[in-house]
Every structure is written in structure tokens, then in C-alpha cells.
Design an enzyme around this catalytic site. Structure first.
Site, PDB file in Angstrom:
ATOM      1  N   HIS A  14      17.830  25.935  10.913  1.00 55.33           N
ATOM      2  CA  HIS A  14      16.583  26.278  11.637  1.00 55.33           C
ATOM      3  C   HIS A  14      15.409  26.002  10.697  1.00 55.33           C
ATOM      4  CE1 HIS A  14      14.171  29.206  14.354  1.00 55.33           C
ATOM      5  NE2 HIS A  14      13.316  28.649  13.508  1.00 55.33           N
ATOM      6  N   LEU A  17       9.215  21.601  10.274  1.00 57.10           N
ATOM      7  CA  LEU A  17       8.624  20.607   9.367  1.00 57.10           C
ATOM      8  C   LEU A  17       7.174  20.301   9.712  1.00 57.10           C
ATOM      9  CD1 LEU A  17      11.574  18.041   9.079  1.00 57.10           C
ATOM     10  CD2 LEU A  17      10.826  19.671   7.339  1.00 57.10           C
ATOM     11  N   LYS A 100      16.306  24.142  22.294  1.00 57.10           N
ATOM     12  CA  LYS A 100      15.703  25.380  21.808  1.00 57.10           C
ATOM     13  C   LYS A 100      15.017  26.124  22.950  1.00 57.10           C
ATOM     14  CE  LYS A 100      13.961  28.503  19.172  1.00 57.10           C
ATOM     15  NZ  LYS A 100      13.759  28.788  17.778  1.00 57.10           N
ATOM     16  N   ASP A 248      14.359  29.100   8.720  1.00 56.62           N
ATOM     17  CA  ASP A 248      13.130  29.328   9.488  1.00 56.62           C
ATOM     18  C   ASP A 248      11.910  29.132   8.590  1.00 56.62           C
ATOM     19  OD1 ASP A 248      11.504  29.832  11.628  1.00 56.62           O
ATOM     20  OD2 ASP A 248      11.751  32.001  11.584  1.00 56.62           O
TER      21      ASP A 248
HETATM   22  C1  NCD Z   1       7.674  30.074  13.425  1.00 61.07           C
HETATM   23  C2  NCD Z   1       6.564  29.026  13.319  1.00 61.07           C
HETATM   24  O1  NCD Z   1       5.598  29.265  12.600  1.00 61.07           O
HETATM   25  O2  NCD Z   1       6.698  27.965  13.940  1.00 61.07           O
HETATM   26  N1  NCD Z   1       7.190  31.333  12.925  1.00 61.07           N
HETATM   27  C3  NCD Z   1       7.913  32.373  12.497  1.00 61.07           C
HETATM   28  O3  NCD Z   1       7.351  33.424  12.181  1.00 61.07           O
HETATM   29  N2  NCD Z   1       9.230  32.311  12.380  1.00 61.07           N
HETATM   30  C4  NCD Z   1       8.176  30.148  14.824  1.00 61.07           C
HETATM   31  C5  NCD Z   1       9.447  30.927  14.991  1.00 61.07           C
HETATM   32  O4  NCD Z   1      10.519  30.468  14.618  1.00 61.07           O
HETATM   33  O5  NCD Z   1       9.392  32.047  15.523  1.00 61.07           O
HETATM   34 ZN    ZN Z   2      11.431  29.315  13.529  1.00 59.62          ZN
END
Ligand code: NCD
Ligand code: ZN
Length: 347
Positions: A14, A17, A100, A248
Site C-alpha cells: 500500500h 507515490l 481500491k 501507506d
Molecule cells: C492517504 C493519502 O494521503 O493519500 N492518507 C493517509 O492518511 N493514509 C490516504 C489513505 O490511505 O487514507
Molecule cells: Zn493510503
């Protein structure tokens, strides 16, 4: 005492980029440690069509330095208009590895996500049939539900129904944050798994809020209390094939995070493995790190395990990382937990 660790090169299941000016920075930062990553489609506008996924993949590959190798595993962003045939085509020809699902309004750039889950039934049915995994941001968006409860409520209401209606669908609950999610995943069949982020293993809501608000610890789903963090650590170090790393890592410029309405996301691509080695060692579970970072995810996604390896070494002193990443658009703060690590990935 273990001073050296050689593991199969990790994957990131996850990753954000972003695009354009940020790509040459973000892609190469991840490629230093990771062989592959599931690429989140929440661009503006989102990646909803195969043609968009194809050109985004091309831009990512163009940004990669020639001395590094990295495979972006593309995803489509589910909307209420997603065409099942588009998903089938993209998955069968290997362009996309997953779809997703963002509940509309749940997080950064999720406005085009799903409000009425009935509308995505035909897509879910085809995904179950062809074995295409569904990656889910598992939070309800109802403003009456407390933000700390949104994951639990999503699981009990929306997710349980999706899974009952589609018993063979492969589901990944992403970036889980609660003991409730851990228990739910463990209780499910083998077609249910979860990713866990670096930051949710490293910080709790006290780190975010006590003694002053720390915008660089703010992400969604928001970090929870310590007993939930401990449940996540337990799941990660258990070696269970149902849990694997999805960092993430989500870059936002400092001025967007350090603001009166700060963006959600922690940037962990730079030092994830070093932080994880520290956490796993603390639990006497260094021998399970490879399963979490490099094996379980590949098996769930039915991809080959990477053949090359990386080496981590333990230094005598804490390792220091750059505080910021410079980009053409401004600085991005690199995630720094409230503990140090002596582990370092050898370049
Ligand atoms: C992510 C983002 O900034 O795109 N932010 C986050 O806090 N994890 C989006 C997401 O995965 O929820
Ligand atoms: Zn995310």
C-alpha cells in the site's frame, strides 16, 4: 545478539507515490528498499480507467533511476460507475493487481469513492469470479460516528455485508488500526487479510495528541490507543499469513500538514525497514520480519516471492535519518517515531 539480518527483498502492499514533480523523489525512495508496491490510485483526478493506470505506470517507470529496479503494481479506483468488464480486462491482462475501494469522503482524494455500496455489486461479483483482490479503506464516513470508532463500525456494517454477499472475494482491509480489526481478520477465512503500516506499529494517539498536536503523526485511519497498537504489533510479529506490510507512505508537503486543517498521511518510505527491525527485535521476533515484509503479501496476491535479498545491520549507536525530503514543490517530513533504531539497511 543478532547483528545482521538478510531477508528477501520486501514489497510494499500500500503506497502513495503521487504524480509529476514528486514522482522522481517518491519512486526512488521506495525503490531503495522495496521490489514492488501496490500503487494507490487516489490522484487528482483518480485512476479510474485502464488507460489512466497504464499511463501512470509509464510515468512511474520513467521516474525510476536506471540503477534501481522497482515494479509498480497498479490499481483502479472504484467508483459507482466502474465497469466490471474494465476490471476483468485489466486484471486478466496483468495491468492491474487489485481494485481500491474508498468510501466517499473517508480520506485524501476519496470524494469520487463509493456512497451506495449496492451500485458496486456487479464489479465485486466479477472480481470474486476472477480472483481480483479488493483493497478497502475500512472506515465509515458518517459524521455522527466518532472518528476513533469508524473502522470498527465499517467492519461490522459495510464490510461484513460485502463479504457475506461475496464469500469468495479476496479482501484486504488496509492499514488496520484496531484490535477489533485484528480479531475480525483472524476469524475470517483465508481470503481475508490486512495490511499494517509502519506508523500504526510505532505510535499511538498519545504520541499524536499529548503535549501538543503533532501534525506529522496525523494519518487516516487515525492512530488509536496503546492497547490497539499492541494488538497490531502482536499480529505483525505472529507470522500469520493474513498480515503483511503496507506502509501507506503518503507524502504531503510540510505546509499542507502544518496548517489549521492539516492533511492526513505519514511519509515512511525512507526508514520503514529500520523502524520495523527495531519493533520486531523488541518482541524477540526478528525471525518473523521477513514473513511480514516479504512473503505473506506476495502469497496473498499470488505473486512470486522476490529472488534478491537485502541486508540489515545493527549499529552500536542509533541511526540517524534525514529529517526532510526536498522536492521541487517543497519539503516533506520523514516520519520519526519517539524511539531510535540501531538497524540500517545496507545500500
Ligand atoms: C492517504 C493519502 O494521503 O493519500 N492518507 C493517509 O492518511 N493514509 C490516504 C489513505 O490511505 O487514507
Ligand atoms: Zn493510503
Amino acid at each position: 545478539m543478532v547483528k545482521e539480518l538478510v531477508i528477501v527483498r520486501p514489497d510494499d502492499w500500500h503506497l502513495h507515490l503521487r504524480d509529476e514533480d514528486l514522482l522522481p523523489i517518491t519512486v526512488n525512495e521506495s525503490a531503495k528498499s522495496f521490489a514492488r508496491a501496490i500503487i494507490m490510485p487516489n490522484l487528482v483526478p483518480p485512476i479510474t480507467k485502464l488507460v489512466d493506470a497504464k499511463s501512470y505506470k509509464h510515468r512511474i517507470m520513467k521516474a525510476l533511476k536506471p540503477n534501481l529496479s522497482f515494479i509498480p503494481l497498479m490499481t483502479l479506483y472504484m467508483t459507482e460507475e466502474t465497469d466490471p468488464r474494465e476490471v476483468e480486462k485489466g486484471f486478466m491482462n496483468g495491468l492491474i493487481s487489485a481494485v481500491k475501494l474508498y468510501p466517499a469522503g473517508a480520506t485524501t482524494n476519496s470524494q469520487s469513492g463509493v456512497k451506495n455500496f449496492e451500485k458496486i455489486k456487479p464489479v465485486l461479483e466479477i472480481m470474486a469470479e476472477i480472483g481480483c483482490p479488493l483493497c478497502i479503506h475500512g472506515e465509515v464516513t458518517d459524521s455522527n460516528i466518532d472518528i476513533f470508532d469508524r473502522e470498527k463500525v465499517f467492519i461490522n456494517t459495510v464490510l461484513e455485508k460485502i463479504r457475506t454477499d461475496n464469500p469468495t472475494l479476496k479482501v484486504i482491509i488496509e492499514h488496520i488500526t484496531t484490535k477489533d480489526a485484528v480479531d475480525y481478520v483472524i476469524a475470517g477465512k483465508n481470503n481475508l487479510a490486512a495490511t499494517i503500516t509502519t506508523h500504526h506499529l510505532a505510535i499511538n494517539r498519545n504520541d499524536l495528541l499529548a503535549g501538543g498536536i503533532k501534525p506529522h503523526f496525523y494519518c487516516l485511519p487515525v492512530v488509536k490507543r496503546e492497547d490497539h497498537r499492541l494488538a497490531l504489533v502482536e499480529a505483525a510479529v505472529s507470522g500469520s499469513p493474513k498480515f503483511f506490510l503496507g506502509t501507506d507512505s503518503a507524502p504531503h508537503l510540510d505546509h499542507d500538514k502544518e496548517s489549521s486543517c492539516g492533511c492526513a498521511g505519514c511519509f515512511t518510505a525512507t526508514n520503514t525497514l529500520e523502524i520495523l527491525a527495531h519493533i520486531f527485535e523488541e518482541r524477540s521476533a526478528l525471525n518473523k520480519l521477513e514473513l511480514f515484509t516479504s512473503i505473506n503479501g506476495a502469497e496473498f496476491y499470488e505473486k512470486n516471492i522476490n529472488t534478491d535479498k537485502i541486508k540489515l545491520i545493527k549499529k552500536d549507536k542509533p541511526v540517524s535519518f534525514p529529517k526532510k525530503l526536498s522536492t521541487p514543490l517543497g519539503k516533506i517530513t520523514i516520519f520519526k517515531p519517539n524511539f531510535e533504531t540501531k538497524w540500517q539497511v545496507l545500500a
